[in-house]
Every structure is written in C-alpha cells, then in structure tokens.
Design an enzyme around this catalytic site. Structure first.
Site, PDB file in Angstrom:
ATOM      1  N   TYR A 117      -6.820  -5.053  -4.204  1.00  0.00           N
ATOM      2  CA  TYR A 117      -7.571  -6.249  -4.581  1.00  0.00           C
ATOM      3  C   TYR A 117      -8.445  -6.728  -3.426  1.00  0.00           C
ATOM      4  O   TYR A 117      -9.624  -7.060  -3.611  1.00  0.00           O
ATOM      5  CB  TYR A 117      -6.587  -7.345  -4.998  1.00  0.00           C
ATOM      6  CG  TYR A 117      -7.213  -8.613  -5.495  1.00  0.00           C
ATOM      7  CD1 TYR A 117      -7.791  -8.674  -6.756  1.00  0.00           C
ATOM      8  CD2 TYR A 117      -7.216  -9.769  -4.715  1.00  0.00           C
ATOM      9  CE1 TYR A 117      -8.361  -9.852  -7.227  1.00  0.00           C
ATOM     10  CE2 TYR A 117      -7.771 -10.948  -5.172  1.00  0.00           C
ATOM     11  CZ  TYR A 117      -8.338 -10.983  -6.431  1.00  0.00           C
ATOM     12  OH  TYR A 117      -8.913 -12.136  -6.888  1.00  0.00           O
ATOM     13  N   LEU A 125       0.823  -1.208   0.000  1.00  0.00           N
ATOM     14  CA  LEU A 125       0.000   0.000   0.000  1.00  0.00           C
ATOM     15  C   LEU A 125       0.860   1.263   0.000  1.00  0.00           C
ATOM     16  O   LEU A 125       0.510   2.261  -0.648  1.00  0.00           O
ATOM     17  CB  LEU A 125      -0.938   0.003   1.213  1.00  0.00           C
ATOM     18  CG  LEU A 125      -1.921   1.179   1.276  1.00  0.00           C
ATOM     19  CD1 LEU A 125      -2.813   1.219   0.046  1.00  0.00           C
ATOM     20  CD2 LEU A 125      -2.762   1.116   2.539  1.00  0.00           C
TER      21      LEU A 125
END
Length: 449
Positions: free
Chosen positions: A353, A297
């Site tokens: 995802y 991230l």
C-alpha cells in the site's frame, strides 16, 4: 459516516475536562467545519508582515468580499478569528522578526478553531542564498506554530511566485475557512497560472463534470457529495459488486453511476465515453479508488502485492492515458489523486500500500511538469489523508485506533468530509495556479514529514 470518538466526548464534559486538565491529557475540541451561510471566520483577521506586504495588498479586497473583517492590531476585548502574515518581501534572516512580532501577541488572542496563514516566496525561485534561507525558514516556523496551537486552531503556509500574489486569494480563503478544518502544518505552492473567479463562490464547480472513482462508500461517497454541493455534475464509478450503494450515492447527488473495474483495460475510455455521452465532457478527475491487502512484507505473496499496485497505481496510469490525451478531458481541467500518509511515512504491514501511495506522489511530480498538460492548463495535485474516521478505521484494535486519533496536533481523527473539502478546493478553477502539490489532510500527524 462519522464514528463516535468516546474519548473526545468524555473530555468535553465537565468532569472529563477537569480530569484531562489535571492529568495533562489531550483535550480535542469539536472542529469548526463548513456550514452554508456561516461566516468565513469567527472573529476579525489580523494582517501584518514585512515591508509593503504585496500578497496582502493583492488579496485584501477578495478577503473582505468573502466576509473577513481585517484589522492591523489585536483588538481589545475580542478574540481573533485568524491571522495572515505576509513575508513575501522578506529577503534576509533579519526580516523574519516581522513574523515573530506579528504572531507572538496574536497567538495569545486566538479564538476557538482560529486560523494562522503565513504567505511567503517559493524557495525554489529565490535568488541569493540568504533569500532562499528566509523562504525555507517559513516552513519551519509555520509547522512549529501549528504544533503550539490549541483549541482546534491551525497554521499553514502559502508560497507564491512573483506575480502570482493575487492567485493566492483562493488558497488563503480556503485556509481561513472551516473547509480546511483538518489541514494543519501544510505547505501550498502556487505557480504562474492565473486563477479564475467563480460566478458563485458557494458553487465554484457549477457547469463542471467531475469523475470520482471508488464512489460507492466512505471517502469516495463524501467526495461525490461535496463536489455536487459545489455545483458539479458527478460521474460516480465503482466495481459492479458495489452497484446498489453506487446507485444510491449517484441518485443522492444527482449524478450518474457507472459500474466498472478501474483495472480493466478499457476503463478510462469507457468512463470518458460515458461522461461525454451523458454530460458533454469531463472537467475534473478524482482518482480515489483504492484497496489494502495488509501483511508484513516477509509474508506478502505476489498476488497480494500485485492486486494493490494494480488498483492503487497502475489503474491511474492506464486511465490517464485516456483522460489526459488530447481528445480526453477538457482543457483547463483538474486531476486530483488520493495518496496517503502511508506513502510519505510508511506503515508497518503495508509495504504494498505504501509503495502504491508513494507512487501516486511520483505521478503528481511527473504530471505537474508535463509541458503538454501545462499548455492545456490542466492541474494535477494530490491529498494524503492521515487517520480518517471510516468503517475501516473503526475496525482497528482499540489501542492502535486511539494512537492514530491522538498522534496529531488536533488530537483527533479527521472525517471523510475533510478529505473531500481539500479535493474540492483543488478541483476549482480558482486554484488554477496550484499545481504539483501533495497536501496532507491529517491534523498535522506526528508521523512523517
């Protein structure tokens, strides 16, 4: 396409089997998968439970018609193909003894790839505190038993509502069958709907028109093949860059191909118009299209984040505006979404995802209680695949790939057909009482809940 699992091949050989036994290594077996003409189960099915077992009484004739031989005691000198334990009449913790008394001797006599199916009441509909505790206890027992089984055997739980016992036939039959090879330690909840009865059990989708997005390859192509095998006319959708592969799949299954980007503003209406013009309407929608753009991230930029959310989640919302409108898919239809174990357990480097696939589960929760959809008898369910042997997982580094394969109760990866079989199950009118479920097709992965 199945990818070779060299470890499984090795431990299935004589020397490999001896070495695995000596070292205490996992010993996965070749799973029993559906082949037309094979019996429902390999061996008799022991039935038992507490009190008058209303669920078994309601589904007994259907199981026999499906080819099961039902027995009420473990037969001498033979292995069981399955066990069905009915605890729908259980009301206090003491009643759980019937589950132990039935399963304990039976588990020692299970055959290869045998099935255990426990049937109980949905705890959300239970009355007293004791009753709710008993209903919830069944989940803990079933998941634990699933982790104790060997040789490809599985255990799953079916929860019914009062009066829906007969509707459990389709789910119990599916879980006993070879179609559920990689479904393990899962809970199926049945609501109040009435289950239909297909004219041909081998082709339960005959006369139905089904849409599959992301159908050009991998899991999507296998979904198209399985739905077509079960009698559906399939509309295969994928992006224009996959046009050649998409046409090949559509030709193989006798369906039609439509090249379109699911993120296009008019994708839903265009697909619906195609289904109506070419096939007369739309009955089954399978939202399978999805992409990954993996990064930690901290290193994920806005474009990488947005592209995954757009394809995997926002496109479903937009297309469903057309599919679920009053002039959209036909009443009594079925929508199946493809989530992922990543949406349940999370996955390092896949925050975008995982967000999209958890969002898919949120869509199921919302659609399942939508009063308009319930009036129209439209069901919405999802599958959440675990480690499935595809071209994508074949590119995973060796050590990571082996961990993914082994960290489940069946000690092996699943195949695309395993996901497709569960989707086909949800797409059948025989499962009209099954709504709002998210079932993991993961061999009871040790990751997540």
């Amino acid at each position: 396409m199945a990818h070779r699992d060299g470890y499984t091949a090795f431990v299935s050989s004589g020397a490999g089997k001896r070495l695995a036994s000596t070292l205490g290594l996992p010993q996965p077996v070749a799973l029993r998968r559906h082949v037309a003409g094979r019996p429902l189960v390999d061996g008799p099915v022991l039935v038992g439970g507490h009190a008058d077992t209303p669920a078994i009484a309601a589904v007994r004739d259907g199981l026999v018609a499906a080819g099961a031989t039902l027995v009420e005691a473990v037969p001498e000198g033979s292995r069981l193909g399955g066990v069905v334990v009915d605890l729908t009449a259980a009301r206090t913790p003491a009643d759980l003894e019937a589950l132990r008394a039935t399963l304990a001797p039976a588990l020692k006599r299970l055959g290869r790839c045998a099935r255990v199916v426990v049937v109980g009441r949905d705890p959300a509909r239970a009355g007293s505190a004791a009753h709710r505790a008993v209903c919830r206890a069944l989940e803990g027992v079933t998941r634990s038993v699933a982790k104790e089984l060997r040789a490809g055997a599985t255990a799953n739980l079916v929860l019914v509502a009062d009066g829906s016992e007969a509707a459990a036939l389709g789910t119990v039959t599916f879980l006993l069958s070879a179609r559920s090879a990689y479904v393990d330690g899962q809970v199926f909840r049945l609501g109040d709907g009435e289950a239909g009865t297909p004219a041909d059990p081998e082709r339960p989708l005959a006369g139905r028109v089904a849409l599959v997005t992301g159908a050009a390859r991998g899991i999507g192509a296998e979904i198209a093949r399985t739905l077509a095998r079960d009698g559906a006319t399939v509309v295969c959708v994928d992006v224009p860059s996959a046009g050649a592969a998409l046409a090949a799949v559509a030709n193989e299954v006798g369906g039609t191909a439509l090249q379109t980007d699911v993120t296009a503003a008019d994708a839903g209406r265009r697909i619906l118009d195609h289904a109506r013009t070419r096939h007369g309407g739309l009955d089954v929608v399978v939202h399978n299209a999805g992409i990954t753009r993996d990064k930690l991230l901290a290193n994920t930029d806005a474009d990488r984040w947005r592209s995954v959310l757009d394809v995997n989640l926002l496109s479903i919302l937009a297309m469903n505006d057309a599919f679920l409108a009053k002039d959209g898919m036909r009443d009594g239809g079925h929508v199946v979404l493809v989530s992922s174990i990543a949406g349940i357990a999370g996955n390092r480097g896949q925050s975008n995802y995982a967000a999209s696939k958890a969002g898919v589960i949120g869509l199921v929760d919302a659609y399942a209680v939508d009063k308009g959809l319930r009036r129209r008898r439209i069901t919405v369910n999802a599958v959440a695949p675990g480690f499935i042997e595809t071209e994508m997982t074949a590119r995973i580094p060796f050590a990571t790939r082996e961990l993914g394969r082994r960290l489940n109760s069946l000690a092996q990866g699943g195949l695309p057909v395993d996901v497709a079989e569960t989707i086909a199950h949800f797409a059948s009118d025989a499962q009209s009482a099954v709504n709002g479920n998210v079932v993991r097709v993961c061999g009871q992965s040790l990751l997540g809940a």
